[in-house]
Write a protein that holds these residues in place. Sequence first.
Motif, mmCIF file in Angstrom:
data_model
loop_
_atom_site.group_PDB
_atom_site.id
_atom_site.type_symbol
_atom_site.label_atom_id
_atom_site.label_comp_id
_atom_site.label_asym_id
_atom_site.label_seq_id
_atom_site.Cartn_x
_atom_site.Cartn_y
_atom_site.Cartn_z
ATOM 1 N N ASP A 71 -6.604 0.098 -9.579
ATOM 2 C CA ASP A 71 -7.847 -0.311 -8.942
ATOM 3 C C ASP A 71 -7.709 -1.727 -8.391
ATOM 4 O OD1 ASP A 71 -8.085 -1.986 -11.213
ATOM 5 O OD2 ASP A 71 -9.162 -0.410 -12.293
ATOM 6 N N GLY A 72 -8.737 -2.176 -7.710
ATOM 7 C CA GLY A 72 -8.702 -3.507 -7.112
ATOM 8 C C GLY A 72 -8.164 -3.477 -5.683
ATOM 9 N N GLU A 73 -7.999 -4.646 -5.087
ATOM 10 C CA GLU A 73 -7.592 -4.738 -3.686
ATOM 11 C C GLU A 73 -6.173 -4.230 -3.449
ATOM 12 O OE1 GLU A 73 -8.232 -8.848 -2.769
ATOM 13 O OE2 GLU A 73 -10.299 -8.498 -2.111
ATOM 14 N N GLY A 74 -5.338 -4.288 -4.489
ATOM 15 C CA GLY A 74 -3.957 -3.819 -4.341
ATOM 16 C C GLY A 74 -3.776 -2.351 -4.618
ATOM 17 N N SER A 75 -4.842 -1.645 -4.958
ATOM 18 C CA SER A 75 -4.774 -0.206 -5.214
ATOM 19 C C SER A 75 -4.757 0.548 -3.887
ATOM 20 C CB SER A 75 -5.980 0.239 -6.035
ATOM 21 O OG SER A 75 -7.174 0.068 -5.288
ATOM 22 N N PHE A 76 -4.521 1.839 -3.944
ATOM 23 C CA PHE A 76 -4.505 2.633 -2.719
ATOM 24 C C PHE A 76 -5.845 2.572 -1.995
ATOM 25 C CE2 PHE A 76 -1.127 5.181 -5.053
ATOM 26 C CZ PHE A 76 -0.079 4.633 -4.327
ATOM 27 N N SER A 77 -6.927 2.682 -2.741
ATOM 28 C CA SER A 77 -8.246 2.635 -2.100
ATOM 29 C C SER A 77 -8.541 1.242 -1.554
ATOM 30 C CB SER A 77 -9.332 3.066 -3.095
ATOM 31 O OG SER A 77 -9.327 2.229 -4.237
ATOM 32 N N GLY A 78 -8.079 0.214 -2.271
ATOM 33 C CA GLY A 78 -8.273 -1.154 -1.798
ATOM 34 C C GLY A 78 -7.469 -1.444 -0.549
ATOM 35 N N MET A 79 -6.217 -0.971 -0.504
ATOM 36 C CA MET A 79 -5.365 -1.189 0.659
ATOM 37 C C MET A 79 -5.923 -0.488 1.891
ATOM 38 S SD MET A 79 -1.559 -0.825 -1.064
ATOM 39 C CE MET A 79 -0.672 -1.188 0.457
ATOM 40 N N ALA A 80 -6.582 0.643 1.696
ATOM 41 C CA ALA A 80 -7.109 1.404 2.828
ATOM 42 C C ALA A 80 -8.171 0.638 3.600
ATOM 43 C CB ALA A 80 -7.686 2.731 2.337
ATOM 44 N N ASP A 81 -8.785 -0.354 2.974
ATOM 45 C CA ASP A 81 -9.854 -1.122 3.622
ATOM 46 C C ASP A 81 -9.336 -2.297 4.440
ATOM 47 O OD1 ASP A 81 -11.787 0.510 2.465
ATOM 48 O OD2 ASP A 81 -11.963 -0.749 0.686
ATOM 49 N N ASP A 82 -8.060 -2.696 4.227
ATOM 50 C CA ASP A 82 -7.526 -3.903 4.870
ATOM 51 C C ASP A 82 -6.430 -3.571 5.871
ATOM 52 O OD1 ASP A 82 -9.098 -5.720 3.346
ATOM 53 O OD2 ASP A 82 -7.715 -5.502 1.655
ATOM 54 N N PRO A 83 -6.237 -4.446 6.881
ATOM 55 C CA PRO A 83 -5.093 -4.268 7.775
ATOM 56 C C PRO A 83 -3.796 -4.456 6.991
ATOM 57 C CG PRO A 83 -6.163 -6.364 8.186
ATOM 58 C CD PRO A 83 -7.046 -5.615 7.242
ATOM 59 N N VAL A 192 10.108 5.830 -1.650
ATOM 60 C CA VAL A 192 9.758 5.927 -3.071
ATOM 61 C C VAL A 192 8.255 6.036 -3.299
ATOM 62 C CG1 VAL A 192 11.854 4.785 -3.867
ATOM 63 C CG2 VAL A 192 9.846 3.399 -3.293
ATOM 64 N N CYS A 193 7.477 5.739 -2.277
ATOM 65 C CA CYS A 193 6.024 5.939 -2.326
ATOM 66 C C CYS A 193 5.546 6.050 -0.883
ATOM 67 C CB CYS A 193 5.325 4.794 -3.055
ATOM 68 S SG CYS A 193 3.526 5.017 -3.207
ATOM 69 N N GLY A 194 5.144 7.248 -0.494
ATOM 70 C CA GLY A 194 4.833 7.468 0.912
ATOM 71 C C GLY A 194 3.401 7.822 1.201
ATOM 72 N N ASN A 195 3.086 7.762 2.499
ATOM 73 C CA ASN A 195 1.773 8.149 3.013
ATOM 74 C C ASN A 195 0.657 7.260 2.482
ATOM 75 O OD1 ASN A 195 0.348 9.846 4.774
ATOM 76 N ND2 ASN A 195 -0.232 11.243 3.140
ATOM 77 N N VAL A 196 0.948 5.981 2.317
ATOM 78 C CA VAL A 196 -0.049 4.992 1.874
ATOM 79 C C VAL A 196 -0.838 4.529 3.099
ATOM 80 C CG1 VAL A 196 -0.427 2.767 0.758
ATOM 81 C CG2 VAL A 196 1.468 4.244 0.010
ATOM 82 N N GLN A 197 -2.137 4.591 3.028
ATOM 83 C CA GLN A 197 -2.982 4.263 4.175
ATOM 84 C C GLN A 197 -3.553 2.853 4.082
ATOM 85 O OE1 GLN A 197 -3.147 6.503 6.741
ATOM 86 N NE2 GLN A 197 -1.718 7.678 5.452
ATOM 87 N N THR A 198 -3.499 2.140 5.207
ATOM 88 C CA THR A 198 -4.230 0.873 5.335
ATOM 89 C C THR A 198 -5.155 1.029 6.540
ATOM 90 O OG1 THR A 198 -2.760 -0.301 6.881
ATOM 91 C CG2 THR A 198 -2.133 -0.294 4.539
ATOM 92 N N ALA A 199 -5.920 -0.003 6.835
ATOM 93 C CA ALA A 199 -6.898 0.118 7.917
ATOM 94 C C ALA A 199 -6.253 0.406 9.269
ATOM 95 C CB ALA A 199 -7.731 -1.162 7.996
ATOM 96 N N ASN A 200 -5.032 -0.077 9.490
ATOM 97 C CA ASN A 200 -4.408 0.132 10.802
ATOM 98 C C ASN A 200 -2.993 0.700 10.734
ATOM 99 O OD1 ASN A 200 -3.275 -2.275 9.752
ATOM 100 N ND2 ASN A 200 -2.792 -3.010 11.826
ATOM 101 N N ALA A 201 -2.555 1.125 9.544
ATOM 102 C CA ALA A 201 -1.174 1.590 9.435
ATOM 103 C C ALA A 201 -1.004 2.635 8.335
ATOM 104 C CB ALA A 201 -0.240 0.413 9.160
ATOM 105 N N THR A 202 0.043 3.434 8.500
ATOM 106 C CA THR A 202 0.510 4.313 7.433
ATOM 107 C C THR A 202 1.798 3.685 6.906
ATOM 108 O OG1 THR A 202 -0.442 6.286 8.434
ATOM 109 C CG2 THR A 202 1.321 6.628 6.841
ATOM 110 N N VAL A 203 1.888 3.528 5.606
ATOM 111 C CA VAL A 203 3.004 2.808 4.995
ATOM 112 C C VAL A 203 3.864 3.751 4.154
ATOM 113 C CG1 VAL A 203 3.660 0.914 3.439
ATOM 114 C CG2 VAL A 203 1.649 0.680 4.941
#
Length: 215
Positions: A71-83, A192-203
């Motif tokens: 959880d928090g800003e570094g979590s998957f849901s947190g990263m999805a909100d930021d560029p 090693v960890c795919g399909n991570v979403q951020t506000a403007n990118a897939t990581v």
Amino acid sequence: MKMSNRLLTRAGALALAAGCAIALSACSDDSGSDDASEDTSSTQESMAEETTEAMTPAGEFGAACSAVPADGEGSFSGMADDPVATAASNNPVLSTLVTAVTEAGLGDTLNTAEDITVFAPTNDAFAKIPEADLQAVLADTETLTSILTYHVVAGRLAPEDLAGEHATLQGANLTVEGSGEDFTVNGEAAVVCGNVQTANATVYIIDTVLMPPAE
């Protein structure tokens, strides 16, 4: 003679009735066969669709995803909100990458880019580089920029579109091989960890730093 003719007539009628019954039975069997064939075909198509869907990850995948904060800003849901650059800065798994991006002055460039795919090396990936060499690269803005932009591809690549050759922002191409949840980049870096979403990118987080081909 009259008795014989009656018997023949009766026998003929019975034979005709039997023939009609067989014909009707055959028609009924053919219809049932067609229905069964259609049912089998439908079932096979449904199974094929389910298999394809099962091979395509619905969300984040990979063993290293467990290292991402829950959880928090570094979590998957947190990263999805930021560029993407901001999202990476909140994730402890990517702190060395963030240092490199900051040294190269690429934070704003990545944050304002529209729909990109980033192959993000972990801290352990950077640790594979000898310390002296890493510090030399961090001090060389031109070389560092070339390396970092080689990890960025235009467009958001979903897992099903990941395999293939892709042009990077650095200019050279990189090649992804694999399918499902098993991918390698340039035959050396594993996702090693795919399909991570951020506000403007897939990581796609990778375990090795990619080096652009020599010009």
